[in-house]
Design a protein around this motif. Structure first.
Motif, PDB file in Angstrom:
ATOM      1  N   THR A   8      38.500  36.661  36.671  1.00 50.37           N
ATOM      2  CA  THR A   8      39.690  37.035  35.909  1.00 50.37           C
ATOM      3  C   THR A   8      40.004  38.510  36.072  1.00 50.37           C
ATOM      4  OG1 THR A   8      39.234  35.310  34.279  1.00 50.37           O
ATOM      5  CG2 THR A   8      40.719  37.091  33.612  1.00 50.37           C
ATOM      6  N   ILE A   9      38.956  39.341  35.961  1.00 45.14           N
ATOM      7  CA  ILE A   9      39.138  40.788  36.118  1.00 45.14           C
ATOM      8  C   ILE A   9      39.613  41.120  37.533  1.00 45.14           C
ATOM      9  CG2 ILE A   9      37.958  43.019  36.126  1.00 45.14           C
ATOM     10  CD1 ILE A   9      36.085  41.876  33.963  1.00 45.14           C
ATOM     11  N   ALA A  10      38.961  40.496  38.534  1.00 44.66           N
ATOM     12  CA  ALA A  10      39.334  40.747  39.924  1.00 44.66           C
ATOM     13  C   ALA A  10      40.741  40.254  40.216  1.00 44.66           C
ATOM     14  CB  ALA A  10      38.332  40.076  40.859  1.00 44.66           C
ATOM     15  N   GLY A  11      41.098  39.086  39.640  1.00 45.30           N
ATOM     16  CA  GLY A  11      42.436  38.552  39.847  1.00 45.30           C
ATOM     17  C   GLY A  11      43.512  39.472  39.288  1.00 45.30           C
ATOM     18  N   MET A  12      43.278  40.001  38.089  1.00 49.45           N
ATOM     19  CA  MET A  12      44.232  40.931  37.501  1.00 49.45           C
ATOM     20  C   MET A  12      44.311  42.218  38.317  1.00 49.45           C
ATOM     21  SD  MET A  12      45.838  39.642  34.999  1.00 49.45           S
ATOM     22  CE  MET A  12      46.583  41.178  34.449  1.00 49.45           C
ATOM     23  N   SER A  13      43.159  42.669  38.832  1.00 45.65           N
ATOM     24  CA  SER A  13      43.137  43.879  39.659  1.00 45.65           C
ATOM     25  C   SER A  13      43.929  43.670  40.941  1.00 45.65           C
ATOM     26  CB  SER A  13      41.684  44.259  40.005  1.00 45.65           C
ATOM     27  OG  SER A  13      40.941  44.513  38.839  1.00 45.65           O
ATOM     28  N   MET A  14      43.767  42.483  41.560  1.00 48.42           N
ATOM     29  CA  MET A  14      44.522  42.177  42.777  1.00 48.42           C
ATOM     30  C   MET A  14      46.020  42.131  42.484  1.00 48.42           C
ATOM     31  SD  MET A  14      42.619  41.810  45.502  1.00 48.42           S
ATOM     32  CE  MET A  14      43.455  40.643  46.576  1.00 48.42           C
ATOM     33  N   ALA A  71      37.292  39.112  43.970  1.00 46.74           N
ATOM     34  CA  ALA A  71      38.156  37.937  43.857  1.00 46.74           C
ATOM     35  C   ALA A  71      37.707  36.841  44.813  1.00 46.74           C
ATOM     36  CB  ALA A  71      39.599  38.329  44.147  1.00 46.74           C
ATOM     37  N   SER A  72      37.298  37.220  46.025  1.00 45.01           N
ATOM     38  CA  SER A  72      36.838  36.229  47.012  1.00 45.01           C
ATOM     39  C   SER A  72      35.526  35.598  46.583  1.00 45.01           C
ATOM     40  CB  SER A  72      36.679  36.895  48.386  1.00 45.01           C
ATOM     41  OG  SER A  72      37.915  37.376  48.870  1.00 45.01           O
ATOM     42  N   GLN A  75      36.628  29.815  54.760  1.00 52.87           N
ATOM     43  CA  GLN A  75      37.257  31.101  55.046  1.00 52.87           C
ATOM     44  C   GLN A  75      36.817  32.208  54.103  1.00 52.87           C
ATOM     45  OE1 GLN A  75      41.301  31.717  54.002  1.00 52.87           O
ATOM     46  NE2 GLN A  75      41.744  33.007  55.759  1.00 52.87           N
ATOM     47  N   LYS A  76      36.495  31.881  52.872  1.00 53.54           N
ATOM     48  CA  LYS A  76      36.193  32.912  51.879  1.00 53.54           C
ATOM     49  C   LYS A  76      35.043  33.831  52.286  1.00 53.54           C
ATOM     50  CE  LYS A  76      39.490  32.784  49.157  1.00 53.54           C
ATOM     51  NZ  LYS A  76      40.353  33.980  49.151  1.00 53.54           N
TER      52      LYS A  76
END
Length: 481
Positions: free
Chosen positions: A158-164, A304-305, A103-104
């Motif tokens: 990590t950066i994308a996860g925090m942004s999300m 993030a994906s 799915q990603k």
């Protein structure tokens, strides 16, 4: 202060925040609102009380009991049961990521489309076979990169996860305040009427529970932090209760915000795929910043994906193979290159993911239909790994006198066993009913049957392969001997 005491420095609020960032996201709100509308508010309250809170507290006790276990759930199973069941737990943990990996690439393409075209026409207009062919190319590129030992983008992730996470909180704040701050119209009529929030507990409703379980699952990620917590018997359960409250508040307020932006009585078919992007686009228009919020979210979601795709190719496979028992996993699958890459494991991953990417596109027309189906398939398959958490907790309570833990969810072994059994049966119930296609039978009977067959066969085949490998390993050992 001794070395043993130094790691125990986390307080309850540290635990709550760490867990919240790792298990929660805006997609959980959008996907469940798309399936249930405003009644999802009550669904969130019920799932938190009846499932999520006991689930997280069980994880806390398991983590505190087996503080030195490095294999996660499979190590727990090995301690309280047999090595054979530990192998199946490790296999399940890995194999449920196959639909996730399929799915990603879709998520990456959709994020890219919104970033460069600022609309959801990609989902609506592009033939599913073309999209899935592109998804296969993207996946194979990442698979090749992983096989070459290229870094898994942990820092970017990590950066994308925090942004999300930040965008999820921002969505709630902006969405709830938009009518008062900007004068925007509330999309759903009569949101103050209590009757709009009461679920109709019929068969259709119960087929949507798997998406809720999928949303709140994964608490076993928190277990390594139990023994890094100061006074875990007191602080860890407080952290888990705080986590449950934070998730519940975010889910409920996020659902209210969705109801203000989208008409809950007329939910768009593409809400799962495009809903978050449309929401930020509308919020941007409300607050007169154009597509700025949309672009930021699209970049964050794409990154993030990408990171999730890269990490999920490698990490779950290594959990399966690094501590694999030769009695159950054939030598050929465990073979590594000089660079430490489990090359045959990568090949098996590539074959299984490619099948799940391409075959559904042959019978499911429309990219949006395919996206919705694959997301629902993940809600059926991914929670299967949670079953092992509850099984381990049940087995722990049957032999509680053999183990010591600084933190106990419940001290009565019969009550503890009952909690484990309840969550086990509830998860299995949700997964089984989640197999029912979300499209109506009358609208397209052949597509309905095609989706049902795939929903049933996919978990059976994926788990079933795990039964074949021990036979291959046994035959190989007999040939060697």
């Amino acid at each position: 202060m001794t070395d043993e005491k130094k790691p125990k420095q986390l307080f309850w609020y540290n635990i709550a925040l760490l867990a919240f960032v790792s298990v929660w996201g805006l997609g959980n709100v959008v996907n469940n609102f798309a399936q249930e509308g405003l009644v999802v508010v009550v669904s969130w309250i019920l799932i938190m009380i009846l499932y999520f809170v006991p689930y997280t507290l069980m994880v806390g006790q398991m983590g505190a009991t087996f503080k030195d276990a490095e294999g996660g759930v499979s190590s727990w199973i090995k301690e309280v049961s047999t090595r054979r069941l530990a192998y199946f737990a490790a296999w399940t943990y890995w194999v449920v990521h196959i639909p996730y990996l399929a799915q990603k690439p879709q998520s990456i393409l959709i994020a890219g489309s919104w970033l460069f075209r600022s609309n959801g026409n990609f989902v609506k207009n592009t033939p599913s076979i073309i999209v899935q062919s592109l998804c296969l190319v993207i996946f194979l590129i990442f698979l090749y990169m992983a096989s070459r030992g290229i870094a898994t983008l942990n820092r970017v992730g990590t950066i994308a996860g925090m942004s999300m996470f930040i965008m999820s909180i921002l969505f709630i704040i902006l969405g709830l305040s938009a009518p008062a701050m900007t004068g925007s119209t509330i999309a759903t009529a009569n949101m103050t009427h209590v009757s709009n929030y009461i679920p109709k507990f019929d068969f259709k409703y119960f087929t949507t529970i798997s998406m809720l379980v999928f949303a709140v699952g994964g608490a076993e990620k928190i277990s390594p932090y139990v023994n890094k917590t100061k006074n875990p018997a007191k602080n860890f359960p407080k952290g888990m209760i705080a986590l449950a409250i934070m998730v519940a508040v975010s889910a409920i307020l996020g659902s209210f915000a969705m109801g203000m932006i989208f008409d809950a009585n007329n939910i768009p078919d593409d809400l799962m795929a495009n809903g978050a992007y449309i929401a930020f686009q509308r919020l941007g228009n409300f607050y007169h910043v154009g597509n700025l919020l949309l672009w930021i979210y699209a970049i964050a979601n794409a990154m993030a994906s990408i990171a999730a795709l890269a990490v999920s190719i490698d990490a779950p496979l290594r959990i399966l193979l690094d501590d694999a028992d030769p009695k159950y996993v054939p030598n050929a699958l465990r073979r590594k290159t000089s660079g430490g890459v489990p090359i045959n494991g990568y090949k098996l991953t590539g074959i299984l993911v490619s099948i799940i990417i391409i075959i559904p596109a042959l019978g499911i027309s429309g990219t949006n239909n395919l996206y919705n189906w694959l997301l629902n398939l993940n809600s059926v398959v991914m929670p299967l790994r949670y079953l092992w958490v509850f099984w381990a907790f049940m087995m722990l309570n049957k032999q509680l006198d053999k183990f010591h833990s600084d933190y106990m969810f419940v001290k009565n072994p019969k009550v503890g066993f009952g909690f484990g059994a309840w969550c086990f049966l509830f998860t299995a119930f949700a997964c089984i009913l989640g197999m029912v296609p979300k499209i109506t039978y009358a609208s397209n009977p052949s597509a309905w049957w095609f989706q049902l067959i795939l929903n049933v066969l996919t978990p059976i085949v994926l788990i079933g392969i795990g039964f074949i490998l021990p036979a291959i390993a046994r035959r190989h050992q007999e040939e060697v001997n």
